[in-house]
Scaffold this motif. Structure first.
Motif, mmCIF file in Angstrom:
data_model
loop_
_atom_site.group_PDB
_atom_site.id
_atom_site.type_symbol
_atom_site.label_atom_id
_atom_site.label_comp_id
_atom_site.label_asym_id
_atom_site.label_seq_id
_atom_site.Cartn_x
_atom_site.Cartn_y
_atom_site.Cartn_z
ATOM 1 N N ALA A 47 0.864 -1.175 0.000
ATOM 2 C CA ALA A 47 0.000 0.000 0.000
ATOM 3 C C ALA A 47 0.902 1.227 0.000
ATOM 4 O O ALA A 47 1.922 1.265 0.697
ATOM 5 C CB ALA A 47 -0.908 0.005 1.230
ATOM 6 N N VAL A 48 0.548 2.205 -0.816
ATOM 7 C CA VAL A 48 1.376 3.398 -0.984
ATOM 8 C C VAL A 48 0.863 4.522 -0.089
ATOM 9 O O VAL A 48 -0.306 4.896 -0.142
ATOM 10 C CB VAL A 48 1.360 3.859 -2.450
ATOM 11 C CG1 VAL A 48 2.121 5.173 -2.613
ATOM 12 C CG2 VAL A 48 1.951 2.779 -3.351
ATOM 13 N N GLU A 49 1.746 5.061 0.743
ATOM 14 C CA GLU A 49 1.420 6.195 1.618
ATOM 15 C C GLU A 49 2.317 7.374 1.244
ATOM 16 O O GLU A 49 3.485 7.406 1.633
ATOM 17 C CB GLU A 49 1.615 5.825 3.088
ATOM 18 C CG GLU A 49 0.684 4.739 3.581
ATOM 19 C CD GLU A 49 0.853 4.448 5.065
ATOM 20 O OE1 GLU A 49 1.789 5.046 5.679
ATOM 21 O OE2 GLU A 49 0.096 3.635 5.596
ATOM 22 N N PRO A 50 1.815 8.334 0.474
ATOM 23 C CA PRO A 50 2.644 9.481 0.070
ATOM 24 C C PRO A 50 3.120 10.291 1.272
ATOM 25 O O PRO A 50 2.405 10.444 2.270
ATOM 26 C CB PRO A 50 1.690 10.311 -0.801
ATOM 27 C CG PRO A 50 0.625 9.353 -1.237
ATOM 28 C CD PRO A 50 0.459 8.393 -0.100
ATOM 29 N N THR A 51 4.339 10.813 1.172
ATOM 30 C CA THR A 51 4.870 11.658 2.246
ATOM 31 C C THR A 51 4.597 13.128 1.983
ATOM 32 O O THR A 51 4.723 13.945 2.890
ATOM 33 C CB THR A 51 6.400 11.471 2.365
ATOM 34 O OG1 THR A 51 7.011 11.911 1.145
ATOM 35 C CG2 THR A 51 6.745 10.012 2.629
ATOM 36 N N GLY A 52 4.260 13.473 0.741
ATOM 37 C CA GLY A 52 4.079 14.871 0.380
ATOM 38 C C GLY A 52 5.356 15.555 -0.044
ATOM 39 O O GLY A 52 5.339 16.718 -0.472
ATOM 40 N N ALA A 53 6.489 14.837 0.043
ATOM 41 C CA ALA A 53 7.770 15.419 -0.352
ATOM 42 C C ALA A 53 7.915 15.396 -1.868
ATOM 43 O O ALA A 53 7.240 14.632 -2.566
ATOM 44 C CB ALA A 53 8.909 14.644 0.301
ATOM 45 N N THR A 54 8.789 16.235 -2.366
ATOM 46 C CA THR A 54 9.126 16.250 -3.791
ATOM 47 C C THR A 54 10.651 16.147 -3.926
ATOM 48 O O THR A 54 11.381 16.445 -2.969
ATOM 49 C CB THR A 54 8.636 17.526 -4.491
ATOM 50 O OG1 THR A 54 9.183 18.663 -3.812
ATOM 51 C CG2 THR A 54 7.117 17.596 -4.481
ATOM 52 N N PRO A 55 11.140 15.719 -5.089
ATOM 53 C CA PRO A 55 12.589 15.593 -5.257
ATOM 54 C C PRO A 55 13.326 16.893 -4.972
ATOM 55 O O PRO A 55 12.853 17.980 -5.312
ATOM 56 C CB PRO A 55 12.735 15.183 -6.728
ATOM 57 C CG PRO A 55 11.440 14.508 -7.055
ATOM 58 C CD PRO A 55 10.398 15.260 -6.273
ATOM 59 N N GLY A 56 14.481 16.771 -4.348
ATOM 60 C CA GLY A 56 15.297 17.937 -4.064
ATOM 61 C C GLY A 56 16.002 18.443 -5.305
ATOM 62 O O GLY A 56 16.056 17.775 -6.338
ATOM 63 N N ASP A 57 16.566 19.641 -5.193
ATOM 64 C CA ASP A 57 17.260 20.288 -6.310
ATOM 65 C C ASP A 57 18.654 19.699 -6.455
ATOM 66 O O ASP A 57 19.419 19.643 -5.490
ATOM 67 C CB ASP A 57 17.334 21.790 -6.046
ATOM 68 C CG ASP A 57 18.010 22.533 -7.185
ATOM 69 O OD1 ASP A 57 17.792 22.123 -8.339
ATOM 70 O OD2 ASP A 57 18.740 23.493 -6.914
ATOM 71 N N ALA A 58 18.979 19.230 -7.659
ATOM 72 C CA ALA A 58 20.310 18.701 -7.941
ATOM 73 C C ALA A 58 20.502 18.653 -9.450
ATOM 74 O O ALA A 58 19.525 18.581 -10.203
ATOM 75 C CB ALA A 58 20.473 17.303 -7.338
#
Length: 253
Positions: A47-58
């Motif tokens: 089951a997928v539980e999103p964290t709300g985070a997005t990829p960081g800048d790199a």
């Protein structure tokens, strides 16, 4: 009246357990298995539980799943000028559907394949790895050994649905012909579900009398560590290749 014997009934299709997440992926997986002549046992172990985070800048961003791409896109993230790396075709296709340009897909669709593809490109560079909370250390360690400064963002957590375990009960009863494990975590969750039912040993025995497929070497190694014999590991680490290999193998039994 014909003197010919009555035609025998059609053979019962082999039952194949599949452990995709409980969304369109489990439906698509079941449909594929039916098209290959199998009777799918859809038993979502993730089951997928999103964290709300997005990829960081790199300068280089690595995405390791279709789910991660979809969650990042839904959150409004854009890769900008970053070199975008996708672990395999399904992830790359999802990224392109989001309107992003995919710069690199490794020849081998695994963490080790990503490391091999990026070695020689990331020495002295920052690399962002955006994935689930159960990602392999092989990727992070390998990129650091290649000279990269690596950051990791957890886009989602993978948990076991409360009602998972139908396939474990079937295996314990000797009523499962095959199983297709799509990650080390599906192996662990299968065994945990069996343990909760008090049938872990019987379920493992049942699997060892069936055809067991693993999507790649890390999944096969996890299964072996827990006493599960793996019969099939496809050359390409994607579900369609796994399903076809398992269906072919169970058809020969």
């Amino acid at each position: 009246m014909s003197d010919e014997p009555e035609a025998a009934g059609a053979a019962t299709p082999p039952s194949v357990a599949v452990f995709r997440p409980a969304d369109e992926r489990i439906d698509d997986a079941a449909e594929l298995l039916r098209s290959l002549g199998a009777a799918p046992v859809a038993d979502p172990m993730l089951a997928v539980e999103p964290t709300g985070a997005t990829p960081g800048d790199a300068p280089t961003v690595v995405l390791t799943s279709k789910t991660g791409v979809e969650l990042a896109a839904e959150a409004g993230w854009e890769p900008g000028d970053a070199v975008l790396v996708a672990i395999g075709p399904a992830t790359a296709d999802a990224a392109r559907e989001a309107g992003w340009t995919v710069d690199l897909v490794p020849d081998e669709y695994t963490s080790a394949g990503l490391v091999e593809a990026l070695s020689g490109r990331v020495d002295g560079e920052r690399v962002e790895v955006a994935r689930s909370d159960h990602g392999s250390d092989v990727l992070l360690d390998g990129l650091r050994e290649a000279g990269a400064t690596v950051t990791e963002t957890v886009l989602y957590r993978l948990t076991r649905p409360e009602d998972a375990g139908e396939s474990a009960a079937l295996a314990a009863a000797g009523d499962l012909d095959a199983a297709a494990f799509t990650s080390s975590l599906t192996v662990t969750h299968f065994l945990d579900a069996a343990e909760e039912r008090g049938i872990r040993e019987a379920a493992v025995d049942g699997l060892n009398d069936a055809v067991v497929g693993a999507i790649g070497p890390p999944t096969a190694e996890t299964a072996a560590e827990h006493g599960i014999d793996v019969d099939v590991v496809p050359d390409d680490a994607d579900f369609e290749a796994l399903a076809r290999a398992v269906a072919e193998a169970v058809g020969r039994d």
